[in-house]
Every structure is written in C-alpha cells, then in structure tokens.
Write a protein that holds these residues in place. Structure first.
Motif, PDB file in Angstrom:
ATOM      1  N   MET A  40       0.840  -1.188   0.000  1.00 30.49           N
ATOM      2  CA  MET A  40       0.000   0.000   0.000  1.00 30.49           C
ATOM      3  C   MET A  40       0.879   1.242   0.000  1.00 30.49           C
ATOM      4  O   MET A  40       1.840   1.320   0.739  1.00 30.49           O
ATOM      5  CB  MET A  40      -0.905   0.008   1.232  1.00 30.49           C
ATOM      6  N   LYS A  41       0.518   2.193  -0.857  1.00 26.75           N
ATOM      7  CA  LYS A  41       1.246   3.448  -0.931  1.00 26.75           C
ATOM      8  C   LYS A  41       0.507   4.513  -0.136  1.00 26.75           C
ATOM      9  O   LYS A  41      -0.706   4.571  -0.157  1.00 26.75           O
ATOM     10  CB  LYS A  41       1.360   3.897  -2.382  1.00 26.75           C
ATOM     11  N   VAL A  42       1.258   5.347   0.551  1.00 30.30           N
ATOM     12  CA  VAL A  42       0.673   6.491   1.255  1.00 30.30           C
ATOM     13  C   VAL A  42       1.118   7.731   0.497  1.00 30.30           C
ATOM     14  O   VAL A  42       2.309   8.009   0.390  1.00 30.30           O
ATOM     15  CB  VAL A  42       1.142   6.546   2.718  1.00 30.30           C
ATOM     16  N   LYS A  43       0.159   8.464  -0.059  1.00 33.36           N
ATOM     17  CA  LYS A  43       0.477   9.555  -0.958  1.00 33.36           C
ATOM     18  C   LYS A  43      -0.187  10.838  -0.517  1.00 33.36           C
ATOM     19  O   LYS A  43      -1.204  10.823   0.153  1.00 33.36           O
ATOM     20  CB  LYS A  43      -0.016   9.223  -2.372  1.00 33.36           C
ATOM     21  N   ASN A  44       0.384  11.970  -0.952  1.00 29.74           N
ATOM     22  CA  ASN A  44      -0.242  13.269  -0.737  1.00 29.74           C
ATOM     23  C   ASN A  44      -1.394  13.472  -1.715  1.00 29.74           C
ATOM     24  O   ASN A  44      -2.463  13.921  -1.345  1.00 29.74           O
ATOM     25  CB  ASN A  44       0.768  14.402  -0.925  1.00 29.74           C
ATOM     26  N   SER A  45      -1.149  13.153  -2.976  1.00 29.63           N
ATOM     27  CA  SER A  45      -2.178  13.317  -3.992  1.00 29.63           C
ATOM     28  C   SER A  45      -2.619  11.945  -4.454  1.00 29.63           C
ATOM     29  O   SER A  45      -1.839  11.166  -4.993  1.00 29.63           O
ATOM     30  CB  SER A  45      -1.632  14.122  -5.171  1.00 29.63           C
ATOM     31  N   ILE A  46      -3.872  11.647  -4.248  1.00 29.42           N
ATOM     32  CA  ILE A  46      -4.355  10.300  -4.535  1.00 29.42           C
ATOM     33  C   ILE A  46      -5.019  10.238  -5.909  1.00 29.42           C
ATOM     34  O   ILE A  46      -5.229   9.173  -6.469  1.00 29.42           O
ATOM     35  CB  ILE A  46      -5.303   9.865  -3.396  1.00 29.42           C
ATOM     36  N   LYS A  47      -5.291  11.414  -6.476  1.00 33.88           N
ATOM     37  CA  LYS A  47      -5.997  11.456  -7.753  1.00 33.88           C
ATOM     38  C   LYS A  47      -5.179  10.815  -8.868  1.00 33.88           C
ATOM     39  O   LYS A  47      -5.723  10.146  -9.742  1.00 33.88           O
ATOM     40  CB  LYS A  47      -6.288  12.912  -8.101  1.00 33.88           C
ATOM     41  N   SER A  48      -3.859  10.998  -8.831  1.00 32.95           N
ATOM     42  CA  SER A  48      -3.019  10.424  -9.874  1.00 32.95           C
ATOM     43  C   SER A  48      -2.971   8.905  -9.792  1.00 32.95           C
ATOM     44  O   SER A  48      -2.910   8.223 -10.809  1.00 32.95           O
ATOM     45  CB  SER A  48      -1.607  10.996  -9.773  1.00 32.95           C
ATOM     46  N   LEU A  49      -2.987   8.371  -8.566  1.00 37.12           N
ATOM     47  CA  LEU A  49      -2.964   6.914  -8.416  1.00 37.12           C
ATOM     48  C   LEU A  49      -4.279   6.291  -8.846  1.00 37.12           C
ATOM     49  O   LEU A  49      -4.320   5.138  -9.254  1.00 37.12           O
ATOM     50  CB  LEU A  49      -2.690   6.546  -6.958  1.00 37.12           C
ATOM     51  N   ARG A  50      -5.359   7.059  -8.741  1.00 37.10           N
ATOM     52  CA  ARG A  50      -6.662   6.518  -9.082  1.00 37.10           C
ATOM     53  C   ARG A  50      -6.791   6.278 -10.585  1.00 37.10           C
ATOM     54  O   ARG A  50      -7.503   5.380 -11.027  1.00 37.10           O
ATOM     55  CB  ARG A  50      -7.724   7.506  -8.627  1.00 37.10           C
ATOM     56  N   LYS A  51      -6.044   7.049 -11.370  1.00 36.13           N
ATOM     57  CA  LYS A  51      -6.130   6.909 -12.827  1.00 36.13           C
ATOM     58  C   LYS A  51      -5.298   5.761 -13.368  1.00 36.13           C
ATOM     59  O   LYS A  51      -5.345   5.473 -14.558  1.00 36.13           O
ATOM     60  CB  LYS A  51      -5.665   8.204 -13.490  1.00 36.13           C
ATOM     61  N   ARG A  52      -4.546   5.103 -12.520  1.00 36.68           N
ATOM     62  CA  ARG A  52      -3.654   4.047 -13.006  1.00 36.68           C
ATOM     63  C   ARG A  52      -4.397   2.815 -13.484  1.00 36.68           C
ATOM     64  O   ARG A  52      -3.916   2.089 -14.333  1.00 36.68           O
ATOM     65  CB  ARG A  52      -2.668   3.659 -11.901  1.00 36.68           C
ATOM     66  N   HIS A  53      -5.588   2.575 -12.922  1.00 36.28           N
ATOM     67  CA  HIS A  53      -6.364   1.400 -13.296  1.00 36.28           C
ATOM     68  C   HIS A  53      -7.817   1.804 -13.348  1.00 36.28           C
ATOM     69  O   HIS A  53      -8.276   2.609 -12.545  1.00 36.28           O
ATOM     70  CB  HIS A  53      -6.152   0.295 -12.263  1.00 36.28           C
ATOM     71  N   ARG A  54      -8.580   1.262 -14.290  1.00 37.50           N
ATOM     72  CA  ARG A  54      -9.950   1.753 -14.463  1.00 37.50           C
ATOM     73  C   ARG A  54     -10.903   1.211 -13.416  1.00 37.50           C
ATOM     74  O   ARG A  54     -12.009   1.726 -13.269  1.00 37.50           O
ATOM     75  CB  ARG A  54     -10.471   1.421 -15.855  1.00 37.50           C
ATOM     76  N   ASP A  55     -10.496   0.165 -12.654  1.00 37.06           N
ATOM     77  CA  ASP A  55     -11.371  -0.413 -11.629  1.00 37.06           C
ATOM     78  C   ASP A  55     -11.111   0.158 -10.240  1.00 37.06           C
ATOM     79  O   ASP A  55     -11.678  -0.336  -9.276  1.00 37.06           O
ATOM     80  CB  ASP A  55     -11.197  -1.935 -11.585  1.00 37.06           C
TER      81      ASP A  55
END
Length: 41
Positions: free
Chosen positions: A1-16
C-alpha cells in the motif's frame, strides 16, 4: 500500500480503482488488481 499526498493520480492508473473513505482516511481499493492500493491521511 502506498501512502500519498495526492491520490488522484494513483486513481487513474487502473480503471477499476475505487475511492473509499474510512475513519477519516481516503483509500483506493481495486478488486480486480489488489496490488493497486493507496491511502491518504
């Protein structure tokens, strides 16, 4: 699990990817690819 400041970029990595709020924290979970997990807060 990654802990990030901006989560929006990680959300786009996979469509599900789903964005879930639990106990004041924001999580990204993915049923089809369980490696795509992230947390903010």
């Amino acid at each position: 699990m990654k802990v990030k400041n901006s989560i929006k970029s990680l959300r786009k990595r996979h469509r599900d990817n789903r964005l879930v709020r639990r106990k004041g924290r924001i999580y990204i979970i993915n049923k089809t690819n369980p490696r795509c997990k992230a947390r903010q807060g």
